[in-house]
Structure formats: C-alpha cells, structure tokens
Design an enzyme around this catalytic site. Structure first.
Site, PDB file in Angstrom:
ATOM      1  N   LYS A  13     -18.018 -17.293  -5.958  1.00  0.00           N
ATOM      2  CA  LYS A  13     -19.462 -17.514  -5.812  1.00  0.00           C
ATOM      3  C   LYS A  13     -20.268 -16.427  -6.513  1.00  0.00           C
ATOM      4  O   LYS A  13     -21.239 -16.714  -7.199  1.00  0.00           O
ATOM      5  CB  LYS A  13     -19.845 -17.577  -4.328  1.00  0.00           C
ATOM      6  CG  LYS A  13     -19.150 -18.675  -3.537  1.00  0.00           C
ATOM      7  CD  LYS A  13     -19.596 -18.728  -2.088  1.00  0.00           C
ATOM      8  CE  LYS A  13     -19.390 -17.443  -1.318  1.00  0.00           C
ATOM      9  NZ  LYS A  13     -17.986 -17.055  -1.139  1.00  0.00           N
ATOM     10  N   ARG A  88     -23.806 -19.039   6.981  1.00  0.00           N
ATOM     11  CA  ARG A  88     -22.387 -19.111   7.339  1.00  0.00           C
ATOM     12  C   ARG A  88     -22.151 -19.990   8.550  1.00  0.00           C
ATOM     13  O   ARG A  88     -21.005 -20.303   8.854  1.00  0.00           O
ATOM     14  CB  ARG A  88     -21.846 -17.707   7.618  1.00  0.00           C
ATOM     15  CG  ARG A  88     -21.775 -16.869   6.361  1.00  0.00           C
ATOM     16  CD  ARG A  88     -21.134 -15.544   6.617  1.00  0.00           C
ATOM     17  NE  ARG A  88     -20.966 -14.838   5.350  1.00  0.00           N
ATOM     18  CZ  ARG A  88     -20.479 -13.626   5.231  1.00  0.00           C
ATOM     19  NH1 ARG A  88     -20.087 -12.983   6.302  1.00  0.00           N
ATOM     20  NH2 ARG A  88     -20.353 -13.058   4.056  1.00  0.00           N
ATOM     21  N   ARG A 127      -8.400  -8.173  -7.128  1.00  0.00           N
ATOM     22  CA  ARG A 127      -9.753  -7.619  -7.281  1.00  0.00           C
ATOM     23  C   ARG A 127      -9.802  -6.178  -6.760  1.00  0.00           C
ATOM     24  O   ARG A 127     -10.399  -5.303  -7.391  1.00  0.00           O
ATOM     25  CB  ARG A 127     -10.766  -8.494  -6.529  1.00  0.00           C
ATOM     26  CG  ARG A 127     -12.200  -7.969  -6.622  1.00  0.00           C
ATOM     27  CD  ARG A 127     -13.210  -8.976  -6.126  1.00  0.00           C
ATOM     28  NE  ARG A 127     -13.310  -9.011  -4.673  1.00  0.00           N
ATOM     29  CZ  ARG A 127     -14.094  -9.852  -4.006  1.00  0.00           C
ATOM     30  NH1 ARG A 127     -14.824 -10.747  -4.639  1.00  0.00           N
ATOM     31  NH2 ARG A 127     -14.147  -9.818  -2.697  1.00  0.00           N
ATOM     32  N   ARG A 139     -14.229  -2.356  -1.690  1.00  0.00           N
ATOM     33  CA  ARG A 139     -14.921  -2.865  -0.498  1.00  0.00           C
ATOM     34  C   ARG A 139     -13.947  -2.920   0.679  1.00  0.00           C
ATOM     35  O   ARG A 139     -12.790  -3.298   0.522  1.00  0.00           O
ATOM     36  CB  ARG A 139     -15.448  -4.278  -0.773  1.00  0.00           C
ATOM     37  CG  ARG A 139     -16.627  -4.297  -1.711  1.00  0.00           C
ATOM     38  CD  ARG A 139     -16.967  -5.679  -2.230  1.00  0.00           C
ATOM     39  NE  ARG A 139     -16.903  -6.736  -1.231  1.00  0.00           N
ATOM     40  CZ  ARG A 139     -17.313  -7.975  -1.452  1.00  0.00           C
ATOM     41  NH1 ARG A 139     -17.821  -8.317  -2.628  1.00  0.00           N
ATOM     42  NH2 ARG A 139     -17.217  -8.891  -0.523  1.00  0.00           N
ATOM     43  N   ARG A 150     -11.592 -12.794   7.711  1.00  0.00           N
ATOM     44  CA  ARG A 150     -12.802 -13.439   7.183  1.00  0.00           C
ATOM     45  C   ARG A 150     -12.529 -14.903   6.830  1.00  0.00           C
ATOM     46  O   ARG A 150     -13.392 -15.765   7.029  1.00  0.00           O
ATOM     47  CB  ARG A 150     -13.321 -12.677   5.967  1.00  0.00           C
ATOM     48  CG  ARG A 150     -13.945 -11.338   6.344  1.00  0.00           C
ATOM     49  CD  ARG A 150     -14.465 -10.600   5.142  1.00  0.00           C
ATOM     50  NE  ARG A 150     -15.588 -11.309   4.555  1.00  0.00           N
ATOM     51  CZ  ARG A 150     -15.877 -11.301   3.255  1.00  0.00           C
ATOM     52  NH1 ARG A 150     -15.133 -10.641   2.400  1.00  0.00           N
ATOM     53  NH2 ARG A 150     -16.909 -11.962   2.796  1.00  0.00           N
TER      54      ARG A 150
END
Length: 197
Positions: A13, A88, A127, A139, A150
């Site tokens: 996204k 969400r 990533r 992160r 998540r």
C-alpha cells in the site's frame, strides 16, 4: 481524488500510495507515519500512541480520526488523498464516513490489495534486512512476531471492511503479489473506470 488503500501490512500500500502522490499530486495519509511523526514530535497524542505502538497494538479510534480530520484540512490535501492503513475497523470506517460527510467530502474508491499472507512474512523480513543494511532504523513492527500479530489483527478486524465498502459500491481489488508496475497499472485502470482522475 479521495482513496482508501486496503490490505494487510506489507501488501504494498505504501509503495503504491507514493506513486499516486507523484502521479496525481495528492497526499499519502499513512496513519502509521502520522502517528510516528506525532511520537517523534512528543505531542500529547504522540506520547499516548507510543506506548500502544511499541506493544504492536492499535491506537484508539478517537486519536486516529482526530489526526486524519486535521490532516485533510491542510492545504496540500485539497487535491485529494490516499489513506493507507486506515480505517482498520467498521467503527473507524463509520467514523471516517461521518467525518467526511461533515466536511462535505466523499470517497471515490477503496482499493483492496489481495495477497498471499504466508509470502508476506518473507517480504517483511526482507524489508527489515534492507532497512538495516541501509543503516536506517528498523520499524518495531517489522519484527516477524509483531508482524504475525498484526496479520491476525488484520484478519480479525479489517477483513470486515471489504463487504462494508462493497455494499457502498466503492470496493475494487488488485493483486498485491503482482510486480509493482502491474499493480500501479491496475490501480490506474480502476481510477479511470471510477472517474476519480
């Protein structure tokens, strides 16, 4: 042009939102980025959000809606925006719809990124390694355990948004596992079809 990019963490996204920003002069509204900015700035909302985000949990709807409402009032958001990572939950979707209506605005399209969740974990690990190799901070939510949590939250809460937006005639899907340029082209076709551009 007012869009929502819907899909689990790591679906692409953010990458596509950046391309929409460059191509159409809209702003990317990543609630994660906006919250991280608030945390970095040490604002009251930032302090509240920090503890919640560090635990890999979601911040309250009131905090997020407040941040989004303020942000879309800024001059650079007048041409439109792409919401990335929000809403969400159905409650957030309702609150967003109400807030936009109060501002005399409406969504043009909701683009859902369909993905293979087992491959997403590999994508996130990659990533994190690339970020680390570039000498940048990784992160906290790019940790495989936090990421798995998540994904579970996404499946439990966010998956219900697809029927919510389908009923409103706003939902369009793209293959989030396709090469980046193909996803960009698929989104361009959706925007043309919905007359959002």
């Amino acid at each position: 042009m007012r869009l929502i990019l819907l899909g689990p963490p790591g679906a692409g996204k953010g990458t596509q939102a950046q391309r929409l920003v460059e191509r159409h002069g809209i702003v990317q509204l990543s609630t994660g980025d906006m919250l991280r900015a608030a945390v970095a700035a040490g604002t009251e909302i930032g302090k509240k959000a920090k503890a919640v985000m560090d635990a890999g949990q979601l911040v309250s709807d009131d905090i997020v809606i407040g941040i989004v409402a303020d942000r879309i009032d800024e001059p650079d958001a007048k041409r439109g925006f792409a919401l990335d990572g929000f809403p969400r939950t159905i409650a957030q979707a309702d609150a967003l719809e109400k807030m936009l209506t109060e501002k005399g605005l409406k969504l043009d399209a909701v683009i859902e990124f369909k993905v293979d969740e087992t491959k997403l974990v590999d994508r996130i690990v990659k990533r994190a390694k690339e970020t680390e190799a570039a000498g940048l901070p990784v992160r906290k939510d790019d940790n495989p355990e936090v990421f798995a949590k998540r994904l579970q939250e996404f499946a439990a809460l966010t998956a219900a948004l697809s029927p919510f937006y389908r009923e409103r005639g706003l939902l369009h899907t793209v293959d989030g596992m396709a090469p980046v340029d193909e996803v960009t082209d698929a989104i361009a076709a959706i925007l043309k079809e919905t007359a959002a551009v």
